[in-house]
Design a protein around this motif. Structure first.
Motif, short mmCIF file in Angstrom:
data_model
loop_
_atom_site.label_atom_id
_atom_site.label_comp_id
_atom_site.label_asym_id
_atom_site.label_seq_id
_atom_site.Cartn_x
_atom_site.Cartn_y
_atom_site.Cartn_z
N UNK A 191 0.70 -1.08 0.04
CA UNK A 191 0.00 0.00 0.04
C UNK A 191 0.78 1.23 0.12
N UNK A 192 0.16 2.45 -0.37
CA UNK A 192 0.68 3.77 -0.19
C UNK A 192 0.87 4.05 1.09
N UNK A 193 2.09 4.78 1.62
CA UNK A 193 2.04 5.23 2.99
C UNK A 193 0.89 6.05 3.28
N UNK A 194 0.02 5.72 4.22
CA UNK A 194 -1.11 6.51 4.56
C UNK A 194 -0.98 8.02 4.83
N UNK A 195 0.21 8.31 5.17
CA UNK A 195 0.69 9.62 5.72
C UNK A 195 1.12 10.75 4.57
N UNK A 196 0.94 10.10 3.30
CA UNK A 196 1.20 10.85 2.07
C UNK A 196 0.40 12.08 2.02
N UNK A 197 0.96 13.38 1.77
CA UNK A 197 0.38 14.34 1.35
C UNK A 197 0.47 14.80 0.20
N UNK A 198 1.54 14.34 -0.60
CA UNK A 198 1.69 14.82 -1.95
C UNK A 198 2.01 13.47 -2.79
N UNK A 199 1.44 12.98 -3.68
CA UNK A 199 1.36 11.88 -4.41
C UNK A 199 1.45 12.07 -5.79
N UNK A 200 2.49 11.60 -6.79
CA UNK A 200 2.30 11.62 -8.14
C UNK A 200 2.62 10.25 -8.64
N UNK A 201 1.94 10.09 -9.55
CA UNK A 201 2.06 8.75 -10.18
C UNK A 201 1.75 9.05 -11.89
N UNK A 202 2.82 9.43 -12.39
CA UNK A 202 2.91 9.75 -13.80
C UNK A 202 3.51 8.88 -14.72
N UNK A 203 3.09 8.84 -15.99
CA UNK A 203 3.59 7.87 -17.03
C UNK A 203 3.54 6.24 -16.43
N UNK A 204 2.66 6.19 -15.63
CA UNK A 204 2.49 4.82 -15.13
C UNK A 204 1.33 3.93 -15.89
N UNK A 205 1.00 4.27 -17.01
CA UNK A 205 -0.26 3.61 -17.88
C UNK A 205 -1.66 3.33 -17.21
N UNK A 206 -1.78 4.20 -16.00
CA UNK A 206 -3.08 3.99 -15.33
C UNK A 206 -4.31 4.04 -16.36
N UNK A 207 -5.44 3.15 -16.29
CA UNK A 207 -6.36 3.35 -17.01
C UNK A 207 -7.45 3.74 -15.92
N UNK A 208 -7.38 3.55 -14.93
CA UNK A 208 -8.42 4.28 -13.78
C UNK A 208 -7.60 4.64 -12.64
N UNK A 209 -8.34 5.53 -11.66
CA UNK A 209 -7.83 5.73 -10.47
C UNK A 209 -7.78 4.67 -9.45
N UNK A 210 -6.60 4.41 -8.80
CA UNK A 210 -6.21 3.36 -8.00
C UNK A 210 -7.10 3.51 -6.64
N UNK A 211 -7.95 2.94 -6.40
CA UNK A 211 -8.64 3.26 -5.17
C UNK A 211 -7.83 2.90 -3.85
N UNK A 212 -6.63 2.72 -3.79
CA UNK A 212 -5.90 2.81 -2.67
C UNK A 212 -5.59 4.20 -2.50
N UNK A 213 -5.60 4.99 -3.63
CA UNK A 213 -5.13 6.31 -3.28
C UNK A 213 -6.22 7.11 -2.62
N UNK A 214 -7.40 6.69 -2.60
CA UNK A 214 -8.58 7.34 -2.04
C UNK A 214 -8.54 6.96 -0.55
#
Length: 454
Positions: A191-214
């Motif tokens: 998982x992503x660290x829960x304490x993140x305040x700034x997250x950038x995921x560019x050029x990763x080929x995502x076709x949908x928003x990763x629900x873990x980010x939410x």
């Protein structure tokens, strides 16, 4: 009286309930809570001193005290019996941690903002308030439920391990910024660290928003640019602290009404939707009134929301290389520092107005005008949904009144310097003028404004 951090269920009494709850807590007792902590002494105000007022990163855990580590009993406390459970707070400077006995030692829980990852535990001795923040809300609820049971002195069916100092690696979970710019670096198994305040995921080929980010409730900046996202989940609106959202260079075709009516209304300051396939924004988009920066370049926009003037905090607007034929009349209400509308297909103002007046006004038109003019609240729970849509899309006359389907429509040109300090040229000919469409609720309003339309 103690509040129940578990939501009221723990008010029930009985040994069977305690056994059941302890059984469900077996995983909790081995769990550690990562959050920010401030220990506030209630004696300081009496001494004329103040607390620091800022939390520090910490790891909280429950452990069973060894005889050598057990602090002296409180006045009137038990000297014998089983070793009590204590709360241990470890920081990067104090990895061995500070210990607080829990049995019959909690005066009150403050859990009103637990869904935001905040809570306070008030101890009797020492007289301190342990203020928790920036915690994962579900982990916080579980941890506080275990703390509450330790306070009650319930029989523990599984042994608690003795405490060992926290390793430095534990504090890496407090990362506040993560930048991922390739598929191979994208986390799939963790998982992503829960304490993140700034997250950038560019050029990763995502076709949908990763629900873990939410689930990252502390996010203030989310950058999903340069992917293949086609649709946005409405749950992005649950990120209550989100201030910057970058969705440039994706495959978006719309921006949903649900997002416009979410908590983003209060938090969102910067939105980048450039290089997508958006043809129009809903009229509810203008409810994002905290926006200061908006980028819409390289889309397929055929119109702005006609209530654009409600974005009173907007200072930077860029919508170059779209298909805008004209600007809405409320565009004149903006007060921008920078405006770029280069490369749009602006039309020449029409010589004759479009007249859609009716005499007398229909009952629907009259009642709609009265409701909007008198600011009578409405909603789908009061009137039919299609009537709400009609009211939401009502035109604003130059006189400030409203009209639904009975109006005169006219176009003219406006110099964009009247709404922006810095203006990028509209075309290669050096122009800074653009056509603007205006509505008139009556013939009298049109005649009074005819000089403007010449």
């Amino acid at each position: 009286m103690l509040e129940d951090p578990g939501g009221g269920a723990a008010r029930r009494e009985g040994g069977s309930f305690k056994a059941e709850l302890w059984s469900s807590c077996r995983g909790w007792l081995k769990m550690k809570l990562h959050c920010e902590v401030e220990v506030v002494s209630r004696r300081l105000p009496a001494l004329g001193m103040r607390n620091r007022g800022k939390g520090i990163r910490a790891v909280l855990s429950l452990c069973q005290q060894t005889p050598g580590s057990r602090p002296r009993p409180r006045a009137g406390g038990e000297r014998g019996g089983p070793l009590p459970t204590c709360l241990v707070i470890c920081t990067l400077r104090d990895k061995r941690g500070t210990r607080y006995e829990l049995k019959e030692n909690i005066e009150q829980f403050f859990t009103k903002f637990m869904d935001e990852g905040k809570a306070t535990v008030r101890l009797k001795e020492p007289p301190v308030d342990i203020c928790l923040s920036k915690a994962n809300s579900s982990s916080l609820k579980s941890f506080l439920s275990a703390v509450r049971l330790a306070h009650r002195g319930c029989n523990i069916e599984v042994p608690l391990s003795t405490f060992t100092p926290v390793k430095t690696s534990e504090f890496e979970k407090f990362k506040t910024k993560m930048v991922i710019t390739s598929k191979k670096d994208y986390p799939l198994s963790k998982n992503f660290p829960y304490s993140l305040e700034h997250l950038q995921t560019s050029y990763c080929g995502l076709v949908r928003v990763d629900m873990r980010m939410l689930c990252l409730k502390n996010l203030r900046k989310l950058d999903l640019s340069h992917n293949h996202i086609k649709k946005l989940p409405a749950t992005i609106g649950d990120l209550i602290h989100l201030q910057e959202l970058n969705l440039s260079d994706n495959h978006l075709e719309s921006f949903s009404v649900a997002l416009c009516q979410s908590t983003l209304q209060k938090s969102l300051r910067s939105l980048d939707l450039s290089k997508n396939k958006i043809k129009a924004l809903p009229v509810q988009f203008c409810q994002l009134r905290e926006l200061t920066d908006l980028k819409l370049d390289d889309n397929e926009l055929i119109r702005f929301p006609f209530k654009m003037g409600q974005l009173t905090n907007l200072r930077f607007l860029s919508a170059a290389r779209n298909k805008l034929p004209f600007l809405p009349s409320e565009f004149q209400n903006l007060s921008l520092e920078y405006l770029d509308l280069f490369g749009n297909t602006f039309e020449q103002p029409k010589a004759l107005p479009v007249i859609m007046l009716q005499t007398p006004l229909t009952l629907l038109e009259s009642s709609a005008r009265a409701m909007l003019y008198n600011r009578i609240p409405y909603g789908s729970h009061i009137i039919p949904f299609h009537l709400c849509q009609d009211l939401d899309t009502a035109k604003t006359c130059v006189c400030g009144r409203f009209c639904l389907s009975c109006f005169i429509q006219g176009t003219t040109t406006m110099n964009l310097h009247s709404v922006a300090h810095t203006v990028v040229l509209v075309d290669n000919m050096g122009g800074t003028e653009a056509p603007i469409i205006s509505y008139f609720c009556s013939l009298a309003c049109y005649v009074n404004s005819c000089d403007m339309l010449k």
